[in-house]
Design an enzyme around this catalytic site. Structure first.
Site, PDB file in Angstrom:
ATOM      1  NE  ARG A  44      -4.244   0.301   2.087  1.00  0.00           N
ATOM      2  CZ  ARG A  44      -4.859   1.081   2.985  1.00  0.00           C
ATOM      3  NH1 ARG A  44      -4.343   1.271   4.165  1.00  0.00           N
ATOM      4  NH2 ARG A  44      -5.998   1.667   2.699  1.00  0.00           N
ATOM      5  CE  LYS A 109       1.506  -5.721   6.404  1.00  0.00           C
ATOM      6  NZ  LYS A 109       1.227  -4.374   5.882  1.00  0.00           N
ATOM      7  NE  ARG A 245       2.781   6.462  12.365  1.00  0.00           N
ATOM      8  CZ  ARG A 245       3.247   7.186  11.382  1.00  0.00           C
ATOM      9  NH1 ARG A 245       3.390   6.682  10.183  1.00  0.00           N
ATOM     10  NH2 ARG A 245       3.577   8.434  11.565  1.00  0.00           N
TER      11      ARG A 245
HETATM   12  C1  BTN Z   1       0.436  -3.867   2.340  1.00  0.00           C
HETATM   13  O1  BTN Z   1       0.299  -4.277   3.490  1.00  0.00           O
HETATM   14  O2  BTN Z   1       1.059  -2.840   2.083  1.00  0.00           O
HETATM   15  C2  BTN Z   1      -0.199  -4.668   1.221  1.00  0.00           C
HETATM   16  C3  BTN Z   1       0.703  -5.749   0.737  1.00  0.00           C
HETATM   17  C4  BTN Z   1       0.107  -6.601  -0.367  1.00  0.00           C
HETATM   18  C5  BTN Z   1       1.110  -7.589  -0.923  1.00  0.00           C
HETATM   19  C6  BTN Z   1       0.474  -8.565  -1.879  1.00  0.00           C
HETATM   20  S1  BTN Z   1       1.557  -9.886  -2.317  1.00  0.00           S
HETATM   21  C7  BTN Z   1       0.446 -10.401  -3.557  1.00  0.00           C
HETATM   22  C8  BTN Z   1      -0.115  -9.156  -4.210  1.00  0.00           C
HETATM   23  N1  BTN Z   1       0.726  -8.715  -5.300  1.00  0.00           N
HETATM   24  C9  BTN Z   1       1.335  -7.560  -5.029  1.00  0.00           C
HETATM   25  O3  BTN Z   1       2.133  -6.974  -5.789  1.00  0.00           O
HETATM   26  N2  BTN Z   1       0.948  -7.105  -3.821  1.00  0.00           N
HETATM   27  C10 BTN Z   1      -0.007  -8.000  -3.210  1.00  0.00           C
END
Ligand code: BTN
Length: 251
Positions: A44, A109, A245
């Site tokens: 994100r 996390k 957060r």
């Molecule tokens: C976050 O917490 O910032 C979100 C992370 C999301 C990661 C997943 S891994 C599978 C999918 N493909 C990506 O490029 N991102 C999500």
């Protein structure tokens, strides 16, 4: 879901990106892409998601919901809730949700969700829900050690990734059907709030151009996080643009 298409890749830039390409080529609702490794995993807020081979879950699900685009962020909460339930069933009884898109074990996390939406005019063309789960990772880079953990480190045994993916999809299918009945989160609101790590804690609301500290009260049926400010007034924080957060640490 019957006849679901699941595509497995050894290496991709990002499973979300692959699903978006497939969606443009007409892939069907429910298509899932899984990769063993990502070279440009996306998190994100423009962050990268470290995605080494042979250890974690990187998967993305294609949905073609018929609803207003403003409702799409709720799907992130449905997925978080479904994964939390699937993990609880597996014995990770302490799993919690950090609104809107992280899952937490022991205050750290273990899973992040990145939902992306493509519009066609005013309507949703498709939604991609990307899920990254720290499954069997045994060591984290130093800067992540107090923020991230894995199912394996917490549960003391390796996780069968394929099996867990299948379990998550099964729970999500059920929850998604329930979501579609009213296109709100009333059906999961209470259970979600019981798992919400932020509940009754001070959080910093990171709204673009507007950051403030408030006490989190729980989600409403639109999936917004209700917070109480120091002056007693309440705000509903919308999941689309904002994250929160803890003020003392990650949660
Ligand atoms: C976050 O917490 O910032 C979100 C992370 C999301 C990661 C997943 S891994 C599978 C999918 N493909 C990506 O490029 N991102 C999500």
């Amino acid at each position: 879901m019957e006849n679901r298409i699941i595509l497995y890749y050894e290496k991709l830039d990002s499973t979300n990106t692959r699903v978006k390409e497939l969606a443009k080529e007409g892939a069907q609702h429910g298509t899932v892409v899984v990769a063993d490794k990502q070279t440009a995993g996306k998190g994100r807020r423009g962050r990268t998601w470290e995605s080494p081979a042979g250890t974690n879950i990187y998967m993305s699900l294609l949905l073609r919901p018929e609803m207003e685009p403003s409702r799409a962020p709720m799907l992130t909460l449905v997925m978080a809730y479904s994964i939390a339930k699937a993990l609880r069933k597996r014995g990770y009884g302490d799993v919690q949700i950090k609104w809107p898109n992280d899952l937490i074990l022991s205050g750290k996390k273990i899973c992040g969700i990145l939902t992306e939406m493509e519009l066609e005019g005013q309507e949703i063309s498709h939604v991609v829900i990307g899920v990254g789960i720290n499954a069997n990772m045994r060591a984290f880079p130093e800067e992540l050690q107090d923020k991230a953990t894995s199912l394996c480190l917490e549960g003391g045994k390796e996780v069968n990734r394929e099996q867990l993916i299948a379990e998550i999809l099964e729970v999500f299918d059920e929850d998604y059907e329930r979501f579609l009945e009213k296109k709100d989160l009333a059906f999961l609101q209470d259970a979600y709030n019981r798992m919400l790590v932020n509940c009754n804690r001070e959080v910093q609301v990171l709204e673009p151009g507007n950051e403030y500290t408030a006490r989190a009260l729980g989600i409403n049926k639109e999936g917004e996080l209700l917070v109480q400010k120091a002056d007693g007034s309440q705000e509903a924080v919308f999941a689309g643009e904002v994250s929160v957060r803890g003020i003392y640490g990650y949660v």
